[in-house]
Structure formats: C-alpha cells, structure tokens
Motif scaffolding. Structure first.
Motif, mmCIF file in Angstrom:
data_model
loop_
_atom_site.group_PDB
_atom_site.id
_atom_site.type_symbol
_atom_site.label_atom_id
_atom_site.label_comp_id
_atom_site.label_asym_id
_atom_site.label_seq_id
_atom_site.Cartn_x
_atom_site.Cartn_y
_atom_site.Cartn_z
ATOM 1 N N UNK A 74 0.803 -1.216 0.000
ATOM 2 C CA UNK A 74 0.000 0.000 0.000
ATOM 3 C C UNK A 74 0.839 1.271 0.000
ATOM 4 N N UNK A 75 2.157 1.126 0.124
ATOM 5 C CA UNK A 75 3.030 2.307 0.099
ATOM 6 C C UNK A 75 2.985 2.913 -1.299
ATOM 7 N N UNK A 76 2.270 4.008 -1.451
ATOM 8 C CA UNK A 76 2.101 4.635 -2.757
ATOM 9 C C UNK A 76 3.310 5.498 -3.095
ATOM 10 N N UNK A 77 3.483 5.750 -4.373
ATOM 11 C CA UNK A 77 4.538 6.651 -4.821
ATOM 12 C C UNK A 77 3.933 8.028 -5.024
ATOM 13 N N UNK A 78 4.497 9.037 -4.370
ATOM 14 C CA UNK A 78 4.030 10.408 -4.489
ATOM 15 C C UNK A 78 5.151 11.277 -5.049
ATOM 16 N N UNK A 79 4.786 12.146 -5.988
ATOM 17 C CA UNK A 79 5.782 13.023 -6.612
ATOM 18 C C UNK A 79 6.023 14.248 -5.727
ATOM 19 N N UNK A 80 7.287 14.510 -5.477
ATOM 20 C CA UNK A 80 7.691 15.594 -4.589
ATOM 21 C C UNK A 80 8.496 16.629 -5.370
ATOM 22 N N UNK A 81 8.078 17.892 -5.305
ATOM 23 C CA UNK A 81 8.801 18.967 -5.964
ATOM 24 C C UNK A 81 9.805 19.596 -5.028
ATOM 25 N N UNK A 82 11.060 19.677 -5.482
ATOM 26 C CA UNK A 82 12.134 20.323 -4.735
ATOM 27 C C UNK A 82 12.976 21.131 -5.710
ATOM 28 N N UNK A 83 13.534 22.232 -5.242
ATOM 29 C CA UNK A 83 14.336 23.059 -6.145
ATOM 30 C C UNK A 83 15.748 22.518 -6.283
ATOM 31 N N UNK A 84 16.380 22.850 -7.389
ATOM 32 C CA UNK A 84 17.749 22.394 -7.648
ATOM 33 C C UNK A 84 18.788 23.420 -7.210
ATOM 34 N N UNK A 85 18.342 24.531 -6.625
ATOM 35 C CA UNK A 85 19.278 25.623 -6.316
ATOM 36 C C UNK A 85 19.146 26.121 -4.884
ATOM 37 N N UNK A 86 18.560 25.326 -3.979
ATOM 38 C CA UNK A 86 18.330 25.797 -2.618
ATOM 39 C C UNK A 86 19.239 25.162 -1.583
ATOM 40 N N UNK A 87 20.510 24.930 -1.952
ATOM 41 C CA UNK A 87 21.459 24.310 -1.032
ATOM 42 C C UNK A 87 21.516 25.082 0.290
ATOM 43 N N UNK A 88 21.514 24.412 1.457
ATOM 44 C CA UNK A 88 21.583 22.963 1.670
ATOM 45 C C UNK A 88 20.221 22.300 1.832
ATOM 46 N N UNK A 89 19.128 23.034 1.610
ATOM 47 C CA UNK A 89 17.810 22.446 1.774
ATOM 48 C C UNK A 89 17.487 21.499 0.629
ATOM 49 N N UNK A 90 17.659 21.967 -0.598
ATOM 50 C CA UNK A 90 17.474 21.128 -1.786
ATOM 51 C C UNK A 90 18.416 21.631 -2.875
ATOM 52 N N UNK A 91 19.113 20.712 -3.526
ATOM 53 C CA UNK A 91 19.999 21.107 -4.620
ATOM 54 C C UNK A 91 20.337 19.894 -5.467
ATOM 55 N N UNK A 92 20.772 20.165 -6.690
ATOM 56 C CA UNK A 92 21.076 19.097 -7.633
ATOM 57 C C UNK A 92 22.512 18.618 -7.442
ATOM 58 N N UNK A 93 22.671 17.337 -7.201
ATOM 59 C CA UNK A 93 23.984 16.709 -7.177
ATOM 60 C C UNK A 93 24.344 16.389 -8.620
ATOM 61 N N UNK A 94 25.314 17.115 -9.161
ATOM 62 C CA UNK A 94 25.619 16.989 -10.587
ATOM 63 C C UNK A 94 26.212 15.629 -10.932
ATOM 64 N N UNK A 95 26.793 14.957 -9.949
ATOM 65 C CA UNK A 95 27.382 13.651 -10.216
ATOM 66 C C UNK A 95 26.308 12.578 -10.347
ATOM 67 N N UNK A 96 25.318 12.616 -9.457
ATOM 68 C CA UNK A 96 24.249 11.616 -9.506
ATOM 69 C C UNK A 96 23.034 12.094 -10.297
ATOM 70 N N UNK A 97 23.002 13.404 -10.610
ATOM 71 C CA UNK A 97 21.871 14.037 -11.291
ATOM 72 C C UNK A 97 20.578 13.867 -10.491
ATOM 73 N N UNK A 98 20.701 13.849 -9.157
ATOM 74 C CA UNK A 98 19.555 13.732 -8.274
ATOM 75 C C UNK A 98 19.519 14.918 -7.318
ATOM 76 N N UNK A 99 18.306 15.301 -6.926
ATOM 77 C CA UNK A 99 18.156 16.371 -5.946
ATOM 78 C C UNK A 99 18.395 15.799 -4.554
ATOM 79 N N UNK A 100 19.202 16.504 -3.762
ATOM 80 C CA UNK A 100 19.462 16.077 -2.400
ATOM 81 C C UNK A 100 19.423 17.285 -1.478
ATOM 82 N N UNK A 101 19.609 17.061 -0.191
ATOM 83 C CA UNK A 101 19.595 18.152 0.774
ATOM 84 C C UNK A 101 18.748 17.813 1.984
ATOM 85 N N UNK A 102 18.678 18.756 2.911
ATOM 86 C CA UNK A 102 17.989 18.532 4.164
ATOM 87 C C UNK A 102 16.513 18.183 3.957
ATOM 88 N N UNK A 103 15.819 18.923 3.083
ATOM 89 C CA UNK A 103 14.390 18.687 2.887
ATOM 90 C C UNK A 103 14.110 17.409 2.088
#
Length: 250
Positions: A23-52
């Motif tokens: 029952x664990x559904x997949x939900x789409x989450x919007x995060x910015x790629x320029x809000x380091x350290x809360x949310x930012x794009x890791x250019x090596x993995x091409x994934x958004x990471x950060x505290x949020x």
C-alpha cells in the motif's frame, strides 16, 4: 502442529502483512535544484538532495509513501502542485498568508529568515528601510516572498530579478549589483563552502522571520494528517534536529 499447518500459518501471516507493504504509494515531490543545503542538484548523480529531501524520505517512511523527488523551479512549485504535476512540495518554502490561500502547509519545521549579501568592502550594516542601498542596483530571486517587499520599498536605483540565489551571489561577486537579498541560511551555507571570494553576509536583522514547511494541495487533508503525524514523531525522536545539524543548519 504439523509442518503443513505451520507452513499454512506462516503463509497467512505473510499475506496479512502484504497489503501494508504494497500500500506504500509513490508520491511526486517537488524540490528546487538551487536551494542548497535544503534542496539542490547533485551533478554527479543528477539527483536532488539536501535537508528537505532527507526529511521527506523520513516522512514517507513513517507515513507509508515512497517520495519520488523531482527538480522544479522555485517559482513553479505551487503551480506544479495545484495542477497535479506533483503531490508534495518539500523545499525551503516559507509559510505565508498568500501561499496559504493556494496550498496547505504542514506544521512548521524550521525557523527561517532573509539576509543581504554584499561585497567585502561594503561598510556598515543594512537597516530595515534599506536606506544604505538607496539608488543602488540590487537583486532578488524570482518567486520568493522578498520580491514583493523589495518592489514596495521602491528606493533602489534598479531591482533585478534572478532565477536562483547562486546567480545573485555571482552577480554581487562580479560587482554587477551592490547587494542581493535571499534566504539567510542558504547564503550562509554557500559562503561557508568557499565558492565565492570577496562577498559576505551584511550586518542585517531579519524582518521577515518565518517557518518553512511541507506543502500539499488544499483538498489533500488525509495526506496532510499523515505528514503532520510523521513530523511529530520525527521531532520527538530527534531526527529533524539531526538532519538540520547534518546540513549545517543548527
């Protein structure tokens, strides 16, 4: 109990547990790629990471959903949510009255405030009326709560609007603008990484202190309750403080 009955019992237990797992559904989450350290794009993995991102993953684990994080421009986060492109906003977004008219916010997560970045040779501080910047060219990020406030101030020589805080820091560094307003925690983190020589945070008391929170659509009451229940647990067990410390926010 026979081996056959034992196997049947084990199978029934497994089947009983399966709905919870499935029952664990997949939900789409919007995060910015320029809000380091809360949310930012890791250019090596091409994934958004950060505290949020770490936080929404922890919330999802508690609340029974699988967050699928997508990079969305800050100014497009609310339109993306209300249009159904994403289901959740997890970024450095302040709770404001105007935003509450469009979306629902979770319980507050972290306190937040604005700051001014200036060149190292900028002398003195900046007051609440920005009189020290009268007639000067300043910058602000598109989609932030600071834009309207600076527009109303009306005492600058020119107010330039940028897509990201990184653009603002670079413009101050190049001397193209005298100062730039943005999220103080993000500015502080960026400057601590030694990527921008010759600029600093100005001596300035935040006038727009608030809280960041997770956002959902107004009609998603059940999802909001799950998120708030999860946040309460994560606050109580120290996870939120641990994440804030991990990303240099405490």
């Amino acid at each position: 109990m026979t081996i056959k009955n034992t196997l049947i019992g084990a199978t029934m237990l497994a089947l009983a547990a399966a709905p919870t797992l499935l029952s664990a559904e997949t939900l789409k989450v919007g995060s910015t790629a320029t809000g380091v350290p809360f949310t930012f794009l890791n250019v090596e993995s091409n994934e958004v990471q950060g505290m949020m991102v770490d936080l929404i993953n922890a919330v999802g684990e508690e609340a029974g959903f699988d967050p699928q994080v997508e990079a969305v421009d800050f100014s497009s986060l609310i339109p993306a949510l209300t249009s159904g492109r994403i289901d959740i906003i997890s970024a450095a977004m302040l709770i404001t009255e105007s935003r509450k008219k469009a979306i629902s916010f979770s319980d507050p997560i972290l306190p937040y405030g604005e700051g001014w970045v200036v060149s190292d040779d900028f002398e003195g501080g900046i007051s609440a009326d920005f009189s020290e910047l009268k007639g000067k060219v300043v910058g602000v990020q598109q989609g932030t709560v600071y834009l309207e406030r600076l527009q109303k101030a009306g005492n600058f020589g020119e107010l330039r609007v940028y897509d990201s805080l990184a653009d603002i820091l670079a413009e101050v560094q190049r001397g193209r603008i005298a100062a730039g307003m943005g999220d103080r925690p993000i500015i502080s983190y960026q400057l601590s990484q030694d990527r921008y020589d010759g600029i600093k945070l100005a001596n300035y008391d935040s006038q727009y202190a608030g809280d960041i929170a997770i956002g959902v659509r107004k009609d998603d009451d059940e999802l909001m309750q799950r998120i708030n229940d999860a946040l309460a647990k994560l606050k109580k067990n120290g996870t939120i403080d641990d994440l804030a410390k991990k990303w240099g926010l405490l």
